[in-house]
Every structure is written in structure tokens, then in C-alpha cells.
Design a protein around this motif. Structure first.
Motif, PDB file in Angstrom:
ATOM      1  N   SER A  99       0.822  -1.209   0.000  1.00 54.08           N
ATOM      2  CA  SER A  99       0.000   0.000   0.000  1.00 54.08           C
ATOM      3  C   SER A  99       0.856   1.259   0.000  1.00 54.08           C
ATOM      4  O   SER A  99       0.584   2.215  -0.730  1.00 54.08           O
ATOM      5  CB  SER A  99      -0.928  -0.010   1.219  1.00 54.08           C
ATOM      6  OG  SER A  99      -1.723   1.156   1.243  1.00 54.08           O
ATOM      7  N   GLN A 102       2.641   1.810  -3.382  1.00 53.84           N
ATOM      8  CA  GLN A 102       1.763   2.233  -4.473  1.00 53.84           C
ATOM      9  C   GLN A 102       0.952   3.481  -4.141  1.00 53.84           C
ATOM     10  O   GLN A 102       0.101   3.893  -4.928  1.00 53.84           O
ATOM     11  CB  GLN A 102       0.816   1.084  -4.835  1.00 53.84           C
ATOM     12  CG  GLN A 102       1.536  -0.146  -5.373  1.00 53.84           C
ATOM     13  CD  GLN A 102       0.609  -1.283  -5.722  1.00 53.84           C
ATOM     14  OE1 GLN A 102      -0.450  -1.451  -5.114  1.00 53.84           O
ATOM     15  NE2 GLN A 102       1.001  -2.101  -6.699  1.00 53.84           N
ATOM     16  N   GLY A 103       1.232   4.072  -2.974  1.00 53.19           N
ATOM     17  CA  GLY A 103       0.481   5.252  -2.559  1.00 53.19           C
ATOM     18  C   GLY A 103       0.774   6.476  -3.419  1.00 53.19           C
ATOM     19  O   GLY A 103       1.917   6.726  -3.802  1.00 53.19           O
ATOM     20  N   GLU A 104      -0.236   7.232  -3.723  1.00 53.68           N
ATOM     21  CA  GLU A 104      -0.078   8.427  -4.559  1.00 53.68           C
ATOM     22  C   GLU A 104       0.747   9.501  -3.851  1.00 53.68           C
ATOM     23  O   GLU A 104       1.424  10.296  -4.497  1.00 53.68           O
ATOM     24  CB  GLU A 104      -1.457   8.995  -4.932  1.00 53.68           C
ATOM     25  CG  GLU A 104      -2.268   8.073  -5.846  1.00 53.68           C
ATOM     26  CD  GLU A 104      -3.590   8.693  -6.238  1.00 53.68           C
ATOM     27  OE1 GLU A 104      -3.876   9.826  -5.766  1.00 53.68           O
ATOM     28  OE2 GLU A 104      -4.341   8.060  -6.993  1.00 53.68           O
ATOM     29  N   ARG A 105       0.676   9.532  -2.529  1.00 61.71           N
ATOM     30  CA  ARG A 105       1.400  10.558  -1.774  1.00 61.71           C
ATOM     31  C   ARG A 105       2.794  10.093  -1.344  1.00 61.71           C
ATOM     32  O   ARG A 105       3.531  10.850  -0.708  1.00 61.71           O
ATOM     33  CB  ARG A 105       0.600  10.963  -0.534  1.00 61.71           C
ATOM     34  CG  ARG A 105      -0.746  11.608  -0.830  1.00 61.71           C
ATOM     35  CD  ARG A 105      -1.378  12.138   0.448  1.00 61.71           C
ATOM     36  NE  ARG A 105      -1.561  11.083   1.445  1.00 61.71           N
ATOM     37  CZ  ARG A 105      -1.830  11.309   2.737  1.00 61.71           C
ATOM     38  NH1 ARG A 105      -1.898  12.559   3.187  1.00 61.71           N
ATOM     39  NH2 ARG A 105      -2.003  10.303   3.569  1.00 61.71           N
ATOM     40  N   THR A 106       3.142   8.868  -1.692  1.00 59.75           N
ATOM     41  CA  THR A 106       4.442   8.328  -1.273  1.00 59.75           C
ATOM     42  C   THR A 106       5.549   8.843  -2.171  1.00 59.75           C
ATOM     43  O   THR A 106       5.433   8.779  -3.407  1.00 59.75           O
ATOM     44  CB  THR A 106       4.433   6.789  -1.320  1.00 59.75           C
ATOM     45  OG1 THR A 106       3.308   6.291  -0.589  1.00 59.75           O
ATOM     46  CG2 THR A 106       5.706   6.223  -0.750  1.00 59.75           C
ATOM     47  N   ASP A 107       6.631   9.353  -1.583  1.00 59.56           N
ATOM     48  CA  ASP A 107       7.739   9.842  -2.403  1.00 59.56           C
ATOM     49  C   ASP A 107       8.588   8.662  -2.880  1.00 59.56           C
ATOM     50  O   ASP A 107       8.444   7.525  -2.404  1.00 59.56           O
ATOM     51  CB  ASP A 107       8.597  10.863  -1.645  1.00 59.56           C
ATOM     52  CG  ASP A 107       9.197  10.312  -0.355  1.00 59.56           C
ATOM     53  OD1 ASP A 107       9.493   9.095  -0.301  1.00 59.56           O
ATOM     54  OD2 ASP A 107       9.382  11.085   0.594  1.00 59.56           O
ATOM     55  N   ASP A 108       9.477   8.936  -3.830  1.00 58.88           N
ATOM     56  CA  ASP A 108      10.267   7.862  -4.453  1.00 58.88           C
ATOM     57  C   ASP A 108      11.157   7.143  -3.443  1.00 58.88           C
ATOM     58  O   ASP A 108      11.355   5.925  -3.528  1.00 58.88           O
ATOM     59  CB  ASP A 108      11.124   8.428  -5.588  1.00 58.88           C
ATOM     60  CG  ASP A 108      10.307   8.687  -6.846  1.00 58.88           C
ATOM     61  OD1 ASP A 108       9.127   8.297  -6.873  1.00 58.88           O
ATOM     62  OD2 ASP A 108      10.861   9.268  -7.801  1.00 58.88           O
ATOM     63  N   LYS A 111       9.059   4.692  -1.603  1.00 61.23           N
ATOM     64  CA  LYS A 111       8.690   3.591  -2.505  1.00 61.23           C
ATOM     65  C   LYS A 111       9.851   2.617  -2.674  1.00 61.23           C
ATOM     66  O   LYS A 111       9.656   1.395  -2.682  1.00 61.23           O
ATOM     67  CB  LYS A 111       8.278   4.154  -3.866  1.00 61.23           C
ATOM     68  CG  LYS A 111       6.932   4.857  -3.871  1.00 61.23           C
ATOM     69  CD  LYS A 111       6.569   5.348  -5.269  1.00 61.23           C
ATOM     70  CE  LYS A 111       5.200   6.012  -5.270  1.00 61.23           C
ATOM     71  NZ  LYS A 111       4.821   6.502  -6.617  1.00 61.23           N
ATOM     72  N   ASP A 141       6.966  -1.549 -11.035  1.00 62.86           N
ATOM     73  CA  ASP A 141       7.138  -0.098 -10.918  1.00 62.86           C
ATOM     74  C   ASP A 141       8.546   0.254 -10.451  1.00 62.86           C
ATOM     75  O   ASP A 141       9.139   1.242 -10.904  1.00 62.86           O
ATOM     76  CB  ASP A 141       6.114   0.486  -9.937  1.00 62.86           C
ATOM     77  CG  ASP A 141       4.679   0.388 -10.447  1.00 62.86           C
ATOM     78  OD1 ASP A 141       4.494   0.224 -11.670  1.00 62.86           O
ATOM     79  OD2 ASP A 141       3.754   0.470  -9.617  1.00 62.86           O
TER      80      ASP A 141
END
Length: 393
Positions: A99, A102-108, A111, A141
Motif C-alpha cells: 500500500s 503504491q500510494g499516490e502521496r508516497t515519495d520515491d 517507494k 514499478d
């Protein structure tokens, strides 16, 4: 070290403080993260032996973006410990890591740390749990984040997950194209993992259609003919052999030059590999969608008979080594002449029209095998191959 001493002597008091509210909790949690990210083996072993401590770190994966960043960094380090791996899986950490990754607010950075943590968990005995968690998408990804070490790690993880049905299904659904893309990476470790994934996927019709449909033929031929790690050309050629079982892939395989590595394997591979190559060449030269005309069949029969007679030595044997060399040169010229004649015969005559898009001309597979020098190795396998190899040849 101070971290080791604190972990051994003060872990239980820290966990007690972490259960409270306010500054005491913040201090305790911050200290746990410092212990986990310190890299100190003693501290990591102490934390990994505590399911409560590990569970607390997993809980923070559901917190604020800042808490998530800190938690994935700690868990990345902790995942290297076998005891911690079991505790993380039991606490639901796999789904939480997916989660976050793959979160939209997660920075690289977060990730990447989440992907590294999942890669540690993807090893046995937790690989099946990871395969069914959506981690395949995380690793796909991760290969596009521009981190060479992560790409290598993620590709190796996909190689583990494809062994399980959920992982295989996820790869067939959306991972074949990206894996084909990995074949063009410069890192041989990445290439090897990618070909191994594709090799397993191409074991049945569904996988063959998916791999062939992702335009894998050309990069596979390039790897099959490349120097370097011998495992890579062997695996790439094995995939090409598998793809010949799918009639719809024959045109693309011929166009990509698949005959060359198949002939090379027929010439110098092991007995099992030779049989595999002979079977693939048989498929390559008899595509279901382009049966030769009767005239073309007569040309093929005559040309093949002549090549076999020349290359098998049933004509009068040359009396000397120099004469033998001339004999084989003449055989090579004969094969070249055959290829030219068959290529001419395969050209559509005026008024007949050209082959439709996606089709192959009559005998294009035969022309490709002749051009790749296939007659000689085929004749050799007729002499010394196994019964099945001889039948295919």
C-alpha cells in the motif's frame, strides 16, 4: 555499541513507553526507529525477536506520510532478519508495504525502501504470501525508478514470485511487457532474471501468446546470440523454442531471425537442447498459416534431397583433406543456391497478390533456416541424434 546495549537492556521499557500517549510515546517510537535503522546486528536481532516491537513499526505504515517514510526505512533494515520477517508477515506488514509503495502521496525514497523490504520478504518461506499481495506491481514499478540496485533486486524478486500461481497470474496480466523491456538492460543480472521469468511464463499457450504479443522475439534473438553469461543465451533460446509452439508467433519469429540461434543450438547444444532446437525448426519451417504450394513443395523436396546427399557424403567421398574441404565448400554453395531458388519461388507471382499483413510468404521459414546454415547441422543430427531429434530433423 550504545544501540546494542539499549536494545538488550531497555527494549521492554521502550515498548511500555510506546504504549502511552504524548511525548513519552514519541520518544520511545523514535528510539525504536533509530535502533532499527542503525545497522547494528545486535540491535536488529533484539528487535526482530520482539513481535511487539515489529508490530509497532508495521502499525506506522498506516500513519502519516512522515511516519510511513520512517517506518519503511526501519522495516527495510529489519526485514534482513529471518525472525523479523515472520513477525512482519504475521502482523500484516506485506499488504501495508504494498500500500505504501503504491500510494499516490508516497515519495520515491519511501517507494524504494518499501520495495527493498518486500524483496527481502519475497524469499522462501514467504514468497507465496508476497506473490498474492500485489507485490508484482510494486516490483514492476520499482524497475522504472532509475535505481540500478533496486532494478536488479526487483527483477530477482519477480523471478521468485513467478513460481507461484498468484505471481504468475499477476505477471501475465500486466508484467510481460515490462519484463520484455528488461531484456534490453545492460546489467546481465537483470537480463538473466528477466529471461528466467519469461521462460517460466512461456511454458503454456497463454504465456506464449502473452510473451510473443509483447514483441519479445527480436530482443530474445539478440540475447540468444550475445556473448557473456552463458545462462542468458541458453534461456533466451529456450524461450524462442517455446514460442514456436504458438502458430500465431511464427511470422514474428522468422522475421526476428530466430532460425540463427536455433541452428546454433542444433549444432553444438546438448542432446536435449538439440532435440528442442530440431522440434522448433520443424515448427518454424511449417507454419500453419502458410502451407507451401505443390510447386513449392517440389522445389523444397528436390533442394533438400540434394543438400542431404551432398552433406551426408553419399556422393563419392573426396580422397583427401583438401578435396574434402572443397566438397564442403561446394555443399555450402549448393545451399546458397537452394536458398536463392526457394526465395524466388516464394515471391508472389504477378496477379496473385502479396501476403497479407501478419502472414509469411511460402517457404520463408525454409529460406531462413537455409540462410542460417541449417542444412549441415540437420544432416549431422540425422546421423547421430536421438530418435526424436532425427524425426524432427
Amino acid at each position: 555499541s550504545s544501540h546494542a546495549a539499549m536494545a538488550q537492556a531497555g527494549l521492554h521499557p521502550l515498548l511500555d513507553l510506546a504504549s502511552r500517549l504524548g511525548e513519552a510515546q514519541e520518544y520511545a517510537v523514535s528510539t525504536l526507529h533509530k535502533l532499527a535503522s542503525s545497522g547494528d546486528e545486535t540491535a536488529l536481532k533484539a528487535l526482530s525477536s520482539s513481535g511487539e516491537a515489529t508490530g509497532l513499526l508495521v502499525e506506522h505504515l498506516s500513519g502519516s506520510p512522515e511516519e510511513q517514510r520512517t517506518a519503511v526505512l526501519s522495516l527495510r533494515q529489519l526485514c534482513k532478519q529471518p525472525d523479523a520477517q515472520q513477525a512482519i508477515v504475521s502482523a500484516g506488514g506485506v499488504a501495508s508495504l504494498v500500500s505504501v509503495a503504491q500510494g499516490e502521496r508516497t515519495d520515491d525514497a519511501a517507494k524504494q525502501n518499501a520495495a527493498f523490504a518486500l524483496a527481502s520478504l519475497a524469499l522462501s518461506p514467504h514468497s507465496e504470501a508476497v506473490a498474492g499481495s500485489g507485490a508484482v506491481g510494486v516490483f514492476i514499478d520499482a524497475c522504472g525508478l532509475g535505481n540500478a540496485d533496486l532494478t536488479r533486486t526487483a527483477a530477482a524478486s519477480l523471478e521468485k514470485l513467478v513460481e507461484h500461481r498468484p505471481g504468475r497470474g499477476a505477471l501475465l496480466k500486466g508484467g510481460v511487457g515490462p519484463c520484455v523491456g528488461l531484456l534490453s538492460e545492460k546489467d546481465e543480472a537483470v537480463q538473466l532474471s528477466a529471461v528466467r521469468v519469461l521462460q517460466q511464463l512461456a511454458e503454456d499457450g497463454e504465456g506464449q501468446a502473452a510473451v510473443g504479443g509483447a514483441s519479445a522475439a527480436a530482443p530474445l534473438v539478440a540475447l540468444a546470440e550475445a556473448s557473456g553469461d552463458a545462462q542468458i543465451p541458453a534461456a533466451a533460446t529456450a524461450i524462442l523454442c517455446s514460442l514456436t509452439q504458438a502458430d500465431a508467433q511464427i511470422p514474428a519469429l522468422i522475421a526476428a531471425g530466430t532460425a540463427r540461434p536455433l541452428v546454433a543450438q542444433l549444432r553444438s547444444g546438448s542432446a536435449a537442447r538439440q532435440e528442442e532446437a530440431a522440434a522448433a525448426l520443424q515448427k518454424l519451417t511449417t507454419p500453419q498459416q502458410a502451407r507451401p504450394s505443390s510447386a513449392a513443395k517440389r522445389i523444397t523436396t528436390a533442394a533438400t534431397a540434394l543438400a542431404v546427399r551432398r552433406d551426408s557424403g553419399t556422393d563419392q567421398a573426396p580422397p583427401s583433406r583438401s578435396a574434402a574441404a572443397g566438397h564442403w565448400r561446394r555443399s555450402s554453395l549448393v545451399a546458397s543456391a537452394q536458398a536463392a531458388a526457394i526465395a524466388h519461388a516464394a515471391v508472389p507471382k504477378k496477379g496473385r497478390g502479396s501476403p497479407k499483413k501478419g502472414e509469411v510468404s511460402d517457404l520463408s521459414g525454409e529460406v531462413a533456416v537455409l540462410a542460417a546454415g541449417g542444412v549441415g547441422p540437420l544432416v549431422e543430427r540425422l546421423r547421430d541424434g536421438s530418435q526424436r531429434t532425427q524425426a524432427h530433423a
